[in-house]
Design an enzyme around this catalytic site. Structure first.
Site, short mmCIF file in Angstrom:
data_model
loop_
_atom_site.label_atom_id
_atom_site.label_comp_id
_atom_site.label_asym_id
_atom_site.label_seq_id
_atom_site.Cartn_x
_atom_site.Cartn_y
_atom_site.Cartn_z
N HIS A 156 0.83 -1.21 0.00
CA HIS A 156 0.00 0.00 0.00
C HIS A 156 0.87 1.27 0.00
CE1 HIS A 156 -3.54 -2.50 0.95
NE2 HIS A 156 -2.73 -3.13 1.79
N SER A 277 15.82 20.99 -15.60
CA SER A 277 14.69 21.89 -15.75
C SER A 277 15.14 23.16 -16.46
CB SER A 277 14.10 22.23 -14.38
OG SER A 277 13.25 23.35 -14.45
N LYS A 283 17.19 20.88 -10.44
CA LYS A 283 16.42 19.68 -10.74
C LYS A 283 17.24 18.62 -11.49
CE LYS A 283 12.61 19.01 -10.30
NZ LYS A 283 11.53 19.41 -11.21
N GLU A 290 9.99 8.11 -16.53
CA GLU A 290 8.65 8.66 -16.70
C GLU A 290 8.12 8.42 -18.10
OE1 GLU A 290 9.21 12.35 -13.51
OE2 GLU A 290 9.13 12.76 -15.65
#
Length: 464
Positions: A156, A277, A283, A290
């Site tokens: 979970h 970024s 970043k 992704e």
């Protein structure tokens, strides 16, 4: 321009209609397979004396020249010739004259395109099996370095029990193993020849389908001509197995994205598989993971699309089936890229072992150890579960962890607790002791690693 099939037509379609119906913008990817199938067909026509030796020699000479030009990127395909088959036939006829038209004797574009896709998918699946195997090897190597690296295991997305990081990685090895098996098994259904089935009913010419199948290294032929030209099960099976594979990659992608975040800091990806970024200089984004997670959806879409195309089609061939190729091509490209990316990403990622160790010392993932401790001393597990639950609640209220409680607190909860409870609470001890078959105990993980190596070595040997 008069079509090769235009004998019974008096009007021609407008150019934009031809362009809408043409498949050459994408099925030109089948040029190699189309020529190979035609060479085999020409040899068969010569063997069965449907064409003369001289005519067959002329056709094959022209086809080999076209093959060489195709390999060098020197062929120009035109939408007015609709598809790869008519384009090749046109180019061949231009090169060798009217005898080029005899190549189409005893076959149809319907069995021709099916043959092309069987040949194409056979080679692509073999390449994908190699890429899966390479990824599995990368997993084994990374897991081998981290048998005793302890991390939180989750259910979970909540911390559950400490586990070996190698054990976690090897879960994906076995997922990939099932994927590899699925791709290997589908080859027997891909490697069947539809060539010579004609449009739907076979042919009156004395062709030898088994001979042309053997020339193309097929294991056999379709026994029913209707089935031969209308079957796309082999593509559906490929897309289905591809969807499962991408689902597995997407799950690992999600974990890599989480693990590399500031909140987890369990791993750091190589710069090679990360991006920055345009506005935030600090970043480091896990963009490749992704992107693979996102591309999973398009592979699912390709499967659902073809299922939908086929679901109401009567036998045999229908123009709808032209929609069977782009999703197949796209899925092959997506899988190849995703597997290569993941192999490099896993091999080069840095595992932050101290952060993982710190995480399992700052949670309640060792609570099950307490319940097991009491159960081993004869306390019914449900009773032990409740006792430990109350201890956890006490720690939460006090702002500490189980290992911080004094022995008196444990004794108050149950008299069976002794000084050795603190050893049981150590996360590494917790992992080390879980030596049931398939468990995360270090001994079992080493055995699992050895088994994985044996499985992979056997797969490589069979491939050779």
């Amino acid at each position: 321009m008069k079509k090769l099939w235009g004998g019974r037509f008096t009007l021609s379609a407008e150019e934009w209609v031809d362009e809408f119906g043409a498949s050459i913008p994408f099925d030109q990817q089948l040029v190699k397979e189309d020529i190979e199938g035609s060479i085999a067909h020409a040899k068969m026509l010569e063997k069965t004396k449907v064409v003369s030796k001289e005519e067959a020699a002329k056709m094959m000479d022209g086809l080999f020249q076209l093959k060489a030009k195709a390999e060098n990127g020197e062929l120009e395909f035109l939408a007015k010739y609709e598809d790869i088959h008519l384009n090749i036939e046109h180019l061949l006829t231009e090169m060798i004259g009217p005898v080029g038209g005899k190549l189409h004797t005893g076959r149809s574009r319907n069995d021709q395109v099916a043959t092309d896709m069987h040949l194409y998918l056979r080679e692509q699946v073999k390449e994908l099996i190699i890429l899966i195997t390479e990824f599995q090897q990368g997993i084994i190597e990374k897991a081998g370095d981290h048998v005793e690296t302890v991390m939180p295991g989750y259910t979970h997305l909540q911390r559950a029990q400490p586990i070996s990081f190698a054990h976690h990685l090897l879960a994906y090895f076995w997922m990939m193993e099932r994927d590899r098996q699925r791709f290997t098994e589908m080859l027997q259904r891909i490697n069947i020849s539809p060539l010579g089935a004609g449009a739907l009913a076979g042919t009156t010419f004395p062709i030898d389908r088994s001979y042309s199948a053997s020339l193309l290294s097929f294991d056999g032929i379709y026994e029913n001509s209707l089935d031969a030209v209308s079957d796309r099960d082999f593509i559906l099976e490929f897309l289905s197995a591809s969807s499962i594979l991408m689902m597995h990659l997407s799950r690992l992608a999600e974990e890599i994205i989480l693990w590399s975040s500031q909140e987890f800091q369990f791993i750091e990806l190589s710069d090679t598989f990360s991006t920055g970024s345009s506005i935030m200089p600090q970043k480091k984004n896990p963009d490749m993971a992704e992107l693979i997670r996102g591309k999973t959806g398009r592979v699912y879409g390709n499967l659902v699309s073809l299922l939908t195309v086929l679901k109401g089609l009567p036998l045999a061939y229908n123009k709808d089936m032209q929609e069977d190729k782009e999703g197949m091509f796209d899925t092959v490209k997506t899988l190849k890229g995703s597997l290569r990316i993941f192999t490099g990403m896993v091999e080069t990622m840095t595992v932050k072992m101290e952060n993982m160790k710190s995480a399992v010392h700052s949670d309640f993932s060792n609570a099950t150890e307490l319940a097991d401790y009491l159960a081993a001393k004869g306390v019914p597990f449900r009773e032990a579960h409740e006792i430990v639950g109350m201890l956890v609640l006490s720690c939460i209220r006090k702002g500490c962890y189980l290992v911080d409680l004094p022995l008196t607190s444990f004794k108050q909860a149950h008299p069976f607790f002794e000084e050795d409870i603190y050893k049981a609470l150590n996360p590494k001890t917790s992992v080390e002791r879980r030596n049931s078959a398939g468990g995360t105990g270090f001994i079992k993980v080493k055995e699992q690693l050895e088994k994985a190596r044996e499985v992979l070595e056997a797969a490589k040997t069979r491939a050779i």
